[in-house]
Structures are given as structure tokens and as C-alpha cells.
Write a protein that holds these residues in place. Structure first.
Motif, PDB file in Angstrom:
ATOM      1  N   GLN A 250       0.832  -1.194   0.000  1.00 17.07           N
ATOM      2  CA  GLN A 250       0.000   0.000   0.000  1.00 17.07           C
ATOM      3  C   GLN A 250       0.875   1.255   0.000  1.00 17.07           C
ATOM      4  OE1 GLN A 250      -3.415  -0.330  -0.314  1.00 17.07           O
ATOM      5  NE2 GLN A 250      -2.760  -2.487  -0.534  1.00 17.07           N
ATOM      6  N   VAL A 251       0.463   2.239  -0.796  1.00 15.35           N
ATOM      7  CA  VAL A 251       1.145   3.531  -0.828  1.00 15.35           C
ATOM      8  C   VAL A 251       0.121   4.623  -0.572  1.00 15.35           C
ATOM      9  CG1 VAL A 251       3.013   2.818  -2.363  1.00 15.35           C
ATOM     10  CG2 VAL A 251       0.866   3.619  -3.347  1.00 15.35           C
ATOM     11  N   THR A 252       0.597   5.774  -0.142  1.00 11.68           N
ATOM     12  CA  THR A 252      -0.328   6.843   0.240  1.00 11.68           C
ATOM     13  C   THR A 252      -1.026   7.466  -0.958  1.00 11.68           C
ATOM     14  OG1 THR A 252       1.527   8.402   0.228  1.00 11.68           O
ATOM     15  CG2 THR A 252       0.951   7.388   2.337  1.00 11.68           C
ATOM     16  N   SER A 253      -0.363   7.464  -2.100  1.00 20.76           N
ATOM     17  CA  SER A 253      -0.950   8.101  -3.278  1.00 20.76           C
ATOM     18  C   SER A 253      -0.601   7.320  -4.541  1.00 20.76           C
ATOM     19  CB  SER A 253      -0.438   9.541  -3.407  1.00 20.76           C
ATOM     20  OG  SER A 253      -0.918  10.147  -4.595  1.00 20.76           O
ATOM     21  N   VAL A 254      -1.622   6.923  -5.300  1.00 19.59           N
ATOM     22  CA  VAL A 254      -1.425   6.250  -6.582  1.00 19.59           C
ATOM     23  C   VAL A 254      -1.634   7.277  -7.692  1.00 19.59           C
ATOM     24  CG1 VAL A 254      -2.264   4.467  -8.152  1.00 19.59           C
ATOM     25  CG2 VAL A 254      -2.165   4.016  -5.698  1.00 19.59           C
ATOM     26  N   ARG A 255      -0.585   7.514  -8.465  1.00 15.20           N
ATOM     27  CA  ARG A 255      -0.679   8.502  -9.542  1.00 15.20           C
ATOM     28  C   ARG A 255      -0.900   7.857 -10.896  1.00 15.20           C
ATOM     29  NH1 ARG A 255       4.167  12.506  -9.556  1.00 15.20           N
ATOM     30  NH2 ARG A 255       2.740  13.659 -10.912  1.00 15.20           N
ATOM     31  N   ASP A 256      -0.287   6.695 -11.130  1.00 10.55           N
ATOM     32  CA  ASP A 256      -0.378   6.065 -12.451  1.00 10.55           C
ATOM     33  C   ASP A 256       0.036   4.598 -12.310  1.00 10.55           C
ATOM     34  OD1 ASP A 256      -0.403   5.435 -15.138  1.00 10.55           O
ATOM     35  OD2 ASP A 256       1.482   6.482 -15.596  1.00 10.55           O
ATOM     36  N   THR A 257      -0.844   3.689 -12.701  1.00  9.67           N
ATOM     37  CA  THR A 257      -0.540   2.262 -12.576  1.00  9.67           C
ATOM     38  C   THR A 257       0.084   1.678 -13.841  1.00  9.67           C
ATOM     39  OG1 THR A 257      -2.798   1.687 -13.254  1.00  9.67           O
ATOM     40  CG2 THR A 257      -2.376   1.910 -10.883  1.00  9.67           C
ATOM     41  N   THR A 258       0.337   2.517 -14.852  1.00 11.18           N
ATOM     42  CA  THR A 258       0.995   2.035 -16.063  1.00 11.18           C
ATOM     43  C   THR A 258       2.343   1.412 -15.717  1.00 11.18           C
ATOM     44  OG1 THR A 258      -0.031   3.845 -17.298  1.00 11.18           O
ATOM     45  CG2 THR A 258       1.788   2.677 -18.358  1.00 11.18           C
ATOM     46  N   GLY A 259       2.582   0.212 -16.195  1.00 12.59           N
ATOM     47  CA  GLY A 259       3.886  -0.418 -16.014  1.00 12.59           C
ATOM     48  C   GLY A 259       4.098  -1.123 -14.689  1.00 12.59           C
ATOM     49  N   ASN A 292       6.552   2.348  -8.210  1.00  9.74           N
ATOM     50  CA  ASN A 292       6.350   2.836  -9.571  1.00  9.74           C
ATOM     51  C   ASN A 292       5.004   3.542  -9.720  1.00  9.74           C
ATOM     52  OD1 ASN A 292       7.826   2.621 -12.263  1.00  9.74           O
ATOM     53  ND2 ASN A 292       5.770   1.985 -12.869  1.00  9.74           N
ATOM     54  N   ALA A 293       3.994   3.072  -8.982  1.00  7.15           N
ATOM     55  CA  ALA A 293       2.653   3.640  -9.079  1.00  7.15           C
ATOM     56  C   ALA A 293       2.548   5.034  -8.478  1.00  7.15           C
ATOM     57  CB  ALA A 293       1.643   2.714  -8.400  1.00  7.15           C
ATOM     58  N   THR A 294       3.553   5.459  -7.723  1.00  9.40           N
ATOM     59  CA  THR A 294       3.502   6.776  -7.107  1.00  9.40           C
ATOM     60  C   THR A 294       3.974   7.884  -8.042  1.00  9.40           C
ATOM     61  OG1 THR A 294       5.732   6.620  -6.147  1.00  9.40           O
ATOM     62  CG2 THR A 294       3.900   5.728  -4.838  1.00  9.40           C
ATOM     63  N   GLU A 295       4.477   7.501  -9.213  1.00  5.75           N
ATOM     64  CA  GLU A 295       4.950   8.480 -10.190  1.00  5.75           C
ATOM     65  C   GLU A 295       4.279   8.220 -11.532  1.00  5.75           C
ATOM     66  OE1 GLU A 295       6.705  10.943  -9.270  1.00  5.75           O
ATOM     67  OE2 GLU A 295       7.355  10.262  -7.293  1.00  5.75           O
ATOM     68  N   LEU A 296       4.568   9.072 -12.513  1.00  7.36           N
ATOM     69  CA  LEU A 296       3.963   8.938 -13.838  1.00  7.36           C
ATOM     70  C   LEU A 296       4.853   8.116 -14.758  1.00  7.36           C
ATOM     71  CD1 LEU A 296       2.619  12.527 -14.626  1.00  7.36           C
ATOM     72  CD2 LEU A 296       1.338  10.562 -13.767  1.00  7.36           C
ATOM     73  N   GLY A 297       4.225   7.224 -15.520  1.00  9.96           N
ATOM     74  CA  GLY A 297       4.946   6.501 -16.554  1.00  9.96           C
ATOM     75  C   GLY A 297       5.141   5.038 -16.239  1.00  9.96           C
ATOM     76  N   ALA A 298       5.351   4.251 -17.312  1.00 10.62           N
ATOM     77  CA  ALA A 298       5.529   2.809 -17.158  1.00 10.62           C
ATOM     78  C   ALA A 298       6.808   2.485 -16.402  1.00 10.62           C
ATOM     79  CB  ALA A 298       5.557   2.143 -18.537  1.00 10.62           C
ATOM     80  N   PHE A 299       7.832   3.302 -16.589  1.00 12.18           N
ATOM     81  CA  PHE A 299       9.094   3.125 -15.851  1.00 12.18           C
ATOM     82  C   PHE A 299       9.397   4.454 -15.177  1.00 12.18           C
ATOM     83  CE2 PHE A 299      13.809   3.349 -15.743  1.00 12.18           C
ATOM     84  CZ  PHE A 299      14.017   2.344 -14.806  1.00 12.18           C
ATOM     85  N   ALA A 300       9.009   4.545 -13.917  1.00 12.41           N
ATOM     86  CA  ALA A 300       9.141   5.805 -13.175  1.00 12.41           C
ATOM     87  C   ALA A 300       9.926   5.610 -11.894  1.00 12.41           C
ATOM     88  CB  ALA A 300       7.753   6.364 -12.865  1.00 12.41           C
TER      89      ALA A 300
END
Length: 326
Positions: A250-259, A292-300
Motif C-alpha cells: 500500500q502507498v499513500t498516493s497512486v498517480r499512475d498504474t501504467t507499467g 512505480n505507481a507513485t509516479e507517472l509513466g511505465a518506468f518511473a
């Protein structure tokens, strides 16, 4: 033979443009993005970049051109410490590109993806590529450049290279089943696993992830089988083992689940190549995918942030092993 690489991937790389919007736009509308990011995509490319970012020895093979998008992909892979000597650049070839719309109003960061593939030219097989496969501990595939992947599997089996297959969502097709059957490490999405279950049993019933793992294990007999289920985590089993659950971190903020699934694969393979137990591999993979889900992009992935997250969330024993990963 001494293995030069931890993971060698063969696949199709993509240049992704991610746009964060306040809800998906209607027809004939113009919307302003809150944020944007440009980076690499493509399942195998992202997985190998993840291996490199974690300090592993990664290599990648693909067919690209000399266009600006291809050069951007190569630059991003090199920045992630991926060996790209087996990426062939040829005239008349261009990179695949994708635009990803992320809905900021959605709690799960739901996405819509528009994908523009390059032409259908296959990465040609070569003696040089055979040497790269033989020099890797793990060969990672998802069915792109299919004929080359089949040749690579032959070499892998001859040289003690483990075969890993990534079965992504909406990617099930009969043509990839020879790769699945040859896999030592078989980790697929829940959608892929269901598609195969329904194709084989002609049943339309819903099957729980643990049952899907057991079904795939019974049919293919892979050394390790896993089914990934996004925010519900993953279910894993080694041969002759009862499937067990790895919760999603679990993370506090999900920005993008791509990748996230691709970084999960890369982190799992990195840990596996370093001799971690399967449970430790799944734990590391869950942590990295969440980051990775806390930032934007498939590889973040940011190497320092990943290191801090692994240190703060890992068990004491896993922390000691991660401290020795290089």
C-alpha cells in the motif's frame, strides 16, 4: 559457463506519453493536462530497465530505427544501465508510440491507452543474439518477435538459461503457448490466466487466483507460477507447492498504474537471479511495483527512492540480502 547478465529480454519497446487529466474528455473537446511525462514503455523493455535500476545486469534486444523516438528509447534504456548492443537499428523502421490518459478523478488512476505500433518487422535471429541469450541467467519474453523468441528458447535450454514468460492482460493468443510451455518462470496477469483456463476447459465460470495458479502449474509444470491481480496482490507457487498470496504494497498516493506489472516482473527476476527465495522475490516485486505507481509513466523508478522503500518495508532478513545484492 559464467553468466554475464542476470536478465536478457527480447521484446518491443515503446515511447510513452502520459497525460493526467480531470476525467476522460468527451468527443469534440479540448482539455488541458494537469501533468505529462515521456518515457519508455513495453513490457520487456520496462522489466529489463527495472533490473538495471535495481543494480542488476540487464540486456535488451529489439528492432528500432533512427527516428527521434527510437533514439529517446535507447537513451532511456542506457540511463537505466541496460546493455542495448542487441537492439538493431535499421533504416525504414520507427519506434512504437503510445499516449496514455490518466484520470486524476479516479481513486485507482484509471487509464485509457492509444497505441500506435511500428511496422510488423521481426527482429532477425543472429549468432550475436544467440551469444547474448547463452550469457544470461534468465531470458525474459512476452511473445513479441515470436520466431526469434522460439530460437532464443532453444539456445536457452542448451546453455542453462532459465526462460521467463510475461502473459499480460489482453495478450492471450494461441501463438504464444509454445513460449508458455517452455517457461521455467511463468508469471501472468489474471486476465491472461482466465483466458487460458476458459480456452482449455470451455468453462465460463470465474476462478479464484489461487486456483488459476494451481491449474497453470498442473498443465505446464513450470518451476514457479504466478498470477498478478493488481491492487489485490499476486498468488505464487513453486512446483509441488500450495499457492500463497503476496499482498500488494500500500502507498499513500497512486498517480499512475501504467507499467506496474512490468516493474513487478523486473524486480521479481532481479531478486530471483540473485538467489532470493520465491517469497522474497514476490515481496521485492510488490514493493517496487508500488513505488512505480507513485509516479507517472511505465518506468518511473528512482533508484534512491526504491532503496529507501525496500529498506523501510522489508523484513530484517530481506534487508540483509538486499544489502548484498551487488
Amino acid at each position: 559457463m559464467q553468466k554475464q547478465f542476470d536478465v536478457m529480454g527480447i521484446g518491443v519497446s515503446v515511447l510513452d506519453t502520459v497525460m493526467v487529466v480531470d476525467g476522460f474528455p468527451a468527443e469534440e473537446s479540448v482539455v488541458r493536462a494537469q501533468q505529462r511525462a515521456v518515457g519508455i514503455g513495453g513490457g520487456i523493455a520496462v522489466a529489463t530497465a527495472t533490473v538495471g535500476a535495481l543494480g542488476g545486469r540487464a540486456a535488451f534486444a529489439d528492432l528500432l530505427g533512427f527516428d527521434p523516438m527510437s533514439e529517446s528509447i535507447l537513451a532511456a534504456l542506457r540511463a537505466a544501465a541496460v546493455d542495448v548492443q542487441w537492439v538493431q537499428q535499421v533504416e525504414g523502421q520507427a519506434a512504437s508510440v503510445a499516449t496514455i490518459w490518466v484520470n486524476a478523478a479516479s481513486a485507482s488512476a484509471s487509464r485509457t491507452i492509444v497505441f500506435a505500433p511500428a511496422n510488423d518487422r521481426e527482429l532477425p535471429w543472429s549468432d550475436e543474439l544467440a551469444r547474448g541469450v547463452a550469457a544470461a541467467k534468465i531470458l525474459h519474453l512476452n511473445g513479441r518477435h515470436l520466431q526469434t523468441c522460439l530460437r532464443a528458447i532453444e539456445v536457452a535450454k542448451q546453455h542453462g538459461t532459465l526462460v521467463s514468460f510475461d502473459g499480460g492482460a489482453h495478450r492471450y493468443r494461441n501463438e504464444v503457448l509454445p513460449l508458455v510451455r517452455a517457461s521455467d518462470l511463468l508469471i501472468v496477469s489474471e486476465h491472461f490466466a482466465h483466458a487460458h483456463f476458459h480456452a482449455q476447459t470451455k468453462s465460463s465460470c470465474h476462478v479464484a487466483p489461487a486456483e488459476l495458479v494451481a491449474f497453470l502449474q498442473a498443465e505446464f509444470g513450470s518451476r514457479c507460477v504466478g498470477v498478478t491481480c493488481g491492487e489485490r496482490g499476486s498468488w505464487i507457487a513453486q512446483r509441488d507447492e500450495t499457492p500463497w498470496h503476496q499482498p500488494a504494497t500500500q502507498v499513500t498516493s497512486v498517480r499512475d498504474t501504467t507499467g506496474c506489472g512490468d516493474t513487478y516482473h523486473g524486480a521479481f527476476l532481479f531478486a530471483f537471479s540473485k538467489g532470493f527465495s520465491t517469497r522474497e522475490c514476490a515481496r521485492v516485486a510488490s514493493l517496487v511495483a508500488a513505488q512505480n505507481a507513485t509516479e507517472l509513466g511505465a518506468f518511473a523508478l528512482d533508484a534512491k527512492q526504491v532503496s529507501a522503500m525496500l529498506t523501510s518495508h522489508a523484513t530484517e532478513g530481506l534487508q540483509r540480502r538486499l544489502g548484498k545484492r551487488h
